[in-house]
Design an enzyme around this catalytic site. Sequence first.
Site, short mmCIF file in Angstrom:
data_model
loop_
_atom_site.label_atom_id
_atom_site.label_comp_id
_atom_site.label_asym_id
_atom_site.label_seq_id
_atom_site.Cartn_x
_atom_site.Cartn_y
_atom_site.Cartn_z
CD GLU A 102 49.72 48.36 7.55
OE1 GLU A 102 49.11 47.99 8.46
OE2 GLU A 102 50.43 46.93 6.65
CD GLU A 122 50.55 44.94 12.03
OE1 GLU A 122 51.68 44.36 12.09
OE2 GLU A 122 50.20 46.13 11.76
#
Length: 701
Positions: A102, A122
């Site tokens: 990210e 995730e």
Amino acid sequence: MPVTTTLRGSWLHICISHPPVNAISRAMRRELLDAVTTLQSSDATAALLYCAGRTFIAGADIREMGQADTHPLLPEVMQAYRQSAKPVVACLHGTPRGGGVELSMACQYRVALQSTSLGLPEVALGLVPGSGGTQCLPRLVDTGFAIEMITSAKPVSAGTALRHGLLHAVFAAQDSDNHSLLAQASTWFEQCAADSHPQLPESPAHNSLSENEWCAIEQQLSRKSRGQPAPLAALSLIRAATELPLSEGLALERDEFLRLRESSESKALRHLFFAERAVARPLTLQGVDGPARSIDHVGVIGGGLMGSGISTALLNAGLEVILIEQTEDALQRGQNTVNKNLSAAVTRGLLSQADADQQLARLKGSIATADAADCDLVIEAVFEDMVVKQAVFRALDQHCKADAILASNTSYLDINQLSAVTKRPESVLGLHFFSPAHIMKLLEIVRTDRTSAEVLKSGFALAKKLQKTAVLAGVCDGFIGNRILRAYRFQAETLLEEGCLPQQVDAAVTNLGFPMGPFTMQDLAGLDISWAIRKQQAPARAAAEHYVTIADQLCELGRFGQKSGAGWYRYEPDDRKPLPDPVVESIVLASGDPQSRRSVGEAEIQARILAAMANEGAAILQEQIAERPLDIDVVLVNGYGFPRHLGGPMHYADTQGLVSTLKTLEQLAKRYPYNVKPAALLRRLTAEQRDFNALNTVATG
Ligand code: NAI
């Protein structure tokens, strides 16, 4: 100082050094923010962001997740990088994951070494990427690729990422550290980067999917992710990225992340994440110095179902294997099975033909135990019979070199009695594989009263080579997993006597998230072997024991499960679909006390089964068969289909509250006083208002 900045010519080098995997910590967030602020005021025109050590940021520190949030939060750091007036080139190597990927997406450029893999894992932790992943990725790559990468949680190679536009450039590694990466990145930038640097658009991402395609993906995902909200939440966030401005999408993503972070599913998955790492370091071996024995050459005795699977697993791990059977015919059958296992891996694209050939060349066969003389380790997988196994151990002890380790794959037998017939009891242990042994991840490593720490250590080293999740267990009837399975089956069968049908119990269990219920599972495994064991045990059975005879009645009718076309269910020829059978139903209805049959709800079935598993787990802990509750959770999840998102039976009992687990057990104990006894440990923890997790110590050092 995990982050340092150095001005080198026109570049600001932002270097992260936070061993072992540069996980993002609270301190790092602050320093990353400071670094990008420094960039704006420095003489540099651009920055290289990179990591020292073996990988670019491999994720956020999951341990901090249970703690209070402190600023700057990761999304705030990302925002600062996205808005940087000067470009930042993220230089990736190793295994960037989660927050690392990210952060790279918040940078204006991303380049990587060829060997890099990138992932957003995730959803495997019951979360969604929470720092822009779901909003930035669809703005950089095709919608379908973004969905696949986020909802599968699987990493992609640098080459794939480059093809899809997630990376701007990929370089070959020229040395073992990062120097070549940085040099190549700056040269690439100077030659290729345009004058105006790419910024993520505030406008919605391009949607390359039709309404029908979105629906099909959603349906497929909801089937696959039964009981787990994260993959569907991620999908709807990706959809939002194609509909909303970036700032609104980011706010939505943050809300969803915070909601999921508190969910029971995410807590369970995070518990398992730590547990699966902790089991590799049993407390018993803490502080045990000295090397493990080297294991290169392994003997396998018995080439049946397990022996051939174990041989395949050993060959896959690069070891030399000799398979020893009783007769030439049996040996041939065993070798053929290994061959078939390897061919199946080739067919499924998991192995090249050349690798399969090379593995097979490392397999020898023999019908003489003396041929195991040079082995570093011998694993016995002969019939489950103490007399037969003791004879094998005597022969091995006589023929094998003095420092060879002798292991048994027994499912239930007392390995102390096997080690007792050898002159090397310190070198005997259990290596309990699960079927199919070359596929199932779990391995119970069973220590006897006399197994040395060095030998246990060697067992764990072998497991690592085999890429198995190994859990330490002590000797008892069934070790950790099969012993709990027995308590589970007892509940399943008494439920039939009280009012259920097999399909009802199976449905309650699959609705919890198990891949199949206990009766379907027995039909798959075959009913005959456990029937034979029960007949052997019959003379010693206590009069007070509650014994359910339904399975025996089925076996007496020749119903041994799928292989005989009928068991707890009936089967159409060449079809494995279990079909409810009136014959079974009439046996069930006549069992127990037909007068007191009642309607049993799904919640009761589930509560009973789960409480019985946790209670057996507690007994296992108090007898020190397992070191910690987390060891039990890892066994049940990895070997018995216990739903991952429930975290294992011990974790699940904690989430329900031990008071309610104990209450369920006390009711069962009244009905079945001989078979169900609430464990003293469960009573003690309940009285002290503690939970199983309080016993989850992790080895240090
Ligand atoms: P199996 O019946 O398929 O194979 C046993 C093999 O051992 C036969 O091929 C037989 O010829 C051979 N054998 C017997 N005595 C021998 C001797 N003295 N020397 C060399 N070979 C000999 O049995 P399976 O299912 O492979 O089980 C083997 C062991 O693994 C048992 O202890 C069982 O409890 C255990 N186990 C079985 C699991 C399963 O799912 N079947 C799972 C985990 C453990």
